[in-house]
Design an enzyme around this catalytic site. Structure first.
Site, PDB file in Angstrom:
ATOM      1  N   HIS A  82      13.621  -7.960   0.472  1.00 43.16           N
ATOM      2  CA  HIS A  82      12.487  -8.017   1.276  1.00 43.16           C
ATOM      3  C   HIS A  82      11.881  -9.469   1.056  1.00 43.16           C
ATOM      4  CE1 HIS A  82       8.446  -6.259   2.691  1.00 43.16           C
ATOM      5  NE2 HIS A  82       8.117  -7.701   2.158  1.00 43.16           N
ATOM      6  N   HIS A  84      10.293 -13.171   2.979  1.00 41.61           N
ATOM      7  CA  HIS A  84       9.561 -13.915   4.094  1.00 41.61           C
ATOM      8  C   HIS A  84      10.001 -15.375   4.236  1.00 41.61           C
ATOM      9  CE1 HIS A  84       6.873 -10.753   5.369  1.00 41.61           C
ATOM     10  NE2 HIS A  84       6.823 -10.363   4.046  1.00 41.61           N
ATOM     11  N   LYS A  87       7.844 -17.917   6.325  1.00 39.93           N
ATOM     12  CA  LYS A  87       6.306 -18.219   5.836  1.00 39.93           C
ATOM     13  C   LYS A  87       6.755 -19.315   4.398  1.00 39.93           C
ATOM     14  CE  LYS A  87       3.759 -13.953   6.635  1.00 39.93           C
ATOM     15  NZ  LYS A  87       4.871 -13.234   7.403  1.00 39.93           N
ATOM     16  N   HIS A 240       6.061  -2.557   6.071  1.00 39.06           N
ATOM     17  CA  HIS A 240       4.905  -2.952   5.032  1.00 39.06           C
ATOM     18  C   HIS A 240       3.997  -1.637   5.157  1.00 39.06           C
ATOM     19  CE1 HIS A 240       6.773  -6.731   5.753  1.00 39.06           C
ATOM     20  NE2 HIS A 240       6.252  -7.100   4.763  1.00 39.06           N
ATOM     21  N   GLU A 243      -0.353  -1.723   2.007  1.00 37.52           N
ATOM     22  CA  GLU A 243      -0.673  -2.780   0.689  1.00 37.52           C
ATOM     23  C   GLU A 243      -1.787  -3.158   0.619  1.00 37.52           C
ATOM     24  OE1 GLU A 243       0.867  -7.482   0.629  1.00 37.52           O
ATOM     25  OE2 GLU A 243       1.407  -6.510   2.132  1.00 37.52           O
TER      26      GLU A 243
END
Length: 453
Positions: A82, A84, A87, A240, A243
């Protein structure tokens, strides 16, 4: 080539003698090496033509066969299920002034809408891959924002990088869309593209499911369509979920119930699941029952969840933000830890280092006393989630010798120092573990002007 603390032979066949191995990751008859209660076992590892050719009790191999590593801890390359990467490394140019989730979402959307060209995304993603590889990561599943036009920019970049890095670091894509986007016709085109990539699809779920409101009904409808689109194309689902520190956010059980309702045959992974730790015990028990019935896999993101949750300016955080990983494992659920965001608006720090993430997880989540088989959360478990368990995650004869060798001899030493002198082997050969310099990204870090926002 980086100088290593153990001279690794450059010949095709050699043995690492007197190595310490995590017992739970050694795939061979237990009686040959150790008692089931052991956490660390000693062995000689024969590497031949880039693969593990034999695992034998320490002292079996002849001294001339290779170096005595003096109990150095040897592990399989680690897996980040997991991340990103799209980003990553935008924090210097897109500051999250409050440091909280709302500020992160705003800063990320602004940066993405203006700055995420193919060239920008490619350079930042490749910087992340260089870092991860140098740390000994062998596989990454990266979430990719596919909002609006971004999919047409980012997915081709991902495809190029996956091909270029094949054999060094394996990549999977999890395409993220806003949940309501799965009710629109455009979702079909994106899901078809993801199927061509052999990726997975996901979204971000937060809701007060106990209220029975129309917004929750819409969420159920959208989530059901997400599952059906995935099932029609044989895709896995990676979400997700919850969260948040809002204890009324209870979408985790909804995911499990819909997966059962739809008789979904793929792998379902739920990450974060923070609010579960704040809910009444009755709700927790029912949710865990639902997760067990659906066979949901759970990914905890300890560094990022601790960073974001319970954050408010001028107030000390009062909880760690992480989910109930011990209780989930006790129910037989597959649990993993992962790195999540790196030097971006959701987490201002990190270096794509899964060994560091696992070490922090041990302390944040109390994965010790005993250490047991918790190391599986950064190796075998993510390999299973990513359907790569035939290639990665364990130490087994016939597997490629993609390994991490540390000066640490046991878990106490492993988690007490950063292991910055670790040796990373790819196909049995040590790689250069020099990390890329942040200065390589300097020209991308110009703050946005008012006119660009």
């Amino acid at each position: 080539m980086t100088k290593t603390f153990i001279p690794i032979p450059l010949r095709a066949s050699y043995t690492l003698r007197n190595a310490n191995l995590p017992a739970c990751l050694v795939k061979m008859p237990e009686a040959m090496l150790f008692a089931p209660s052991q956490e660390i076992v000693k062995a000689d590892i024969l590497i031949d033509e880039g693969r593990i050719a034999a695992i034998s009790p320490a002292g079996t191999a002849a001294p001339e066969s290779g170096p005595d590593v003096d109990g150095a801890l040897l592990m399989p390359g680690m897996i980040d299920c997991h991340a990103h990467l799209d980003k990553a490394h935008i924090a210097p140019r897109a500051p999250n002034t409050n440091g909280d989730f709302a500020g992160a979402a705003l800063a990320n959307n602004e940066d993405r809408s203006v700055r995420w060209t193919a060239a920008d995304v490619r350079r930042r993603m490749e910087f992340g891959l260089l870092s991860a590889s140098a740390h000994g990561v062998v596989a990454i599943r990266t979430n990719l924002d596919c909002h609006d036009r971004q999919a047409s920019i980012t997915l081709p970049v991902f495809c190029d990088l996956r091909e270029e890095w094949s054999g060094r670091l394996e990549l999977q894509a999890n395409a993220l869309l806003p949940l309501q986007a799965f009710l629109a016709d455009g979702a079909v085109e994106l899901v078809n593209r993801v199927a061509e990539l052999e990726g997975s699809i996901g979204s971000v779920l937060k809701a007060k499911s106990s209220s029975g409101s129309r917004s929750v009904e819409n969420a159920r409808e959208a989530l059901t369509r997400l599952f059906r689109l995935a099932a029609e194309r044989g895709l896995d689902v990676d979400l997700h979920v919850d969260e948040t520190d809002d204890r009324d956010s209870r979408m985790l059980a909804e995911v499990a119930n819909i997966a059962v309702q739809e008789k979904f045959q793929g792998t379902v992974t739920c990450s974060h699941c923070c609010s579960l730790a704040l809910q009444p015990q009755g709700v927790v028990d029912r949710t865990l029952d639902a997760l067990s019935a659906a066979g949901i896999s759970i990914v905890c993101l300890p560094t990022v969840n601790m960073y974001l949750q319970s954050r408010a300016i001028g107030r000390t955080p009062t909880w760690r933000g992480v989910t109930l990983i011990h209780e989930m494992k006790a129910r037989g659920l597959r649990v993993a830890v992962a790195g999540d965001n790196c030097r971006d608006v959701f987490h201002a720090y990190g270096d794509h280092d899964m060994l560091d993430t696992f070490s922090q997880a041990v302390k944040i989540l109390h994965l010790d006393h005993p250490f047991g088989d918790w190391i599986k959360t950064a190796t075998a478990a993510p390999a299973e989630i990513m359907r790569m368990d035939g290639s990665f995650g364990v130490l087994a004869v016939g597997r490629k010798a993609n390994l991490i060798l540390t000066r640490a001899r046991n878990y106490s030493e492993l988690h007490s120092r950063p292991q910055s002198d670790r040796i990373v082997l790819r196909n049995g050969k040590p790689i250069d573990t020099t990390l890329p310099d942040y200065r390589l990204l300097d020209d991308l870090m110009r703050p946005l002007s008012r006119n660009e926002l």
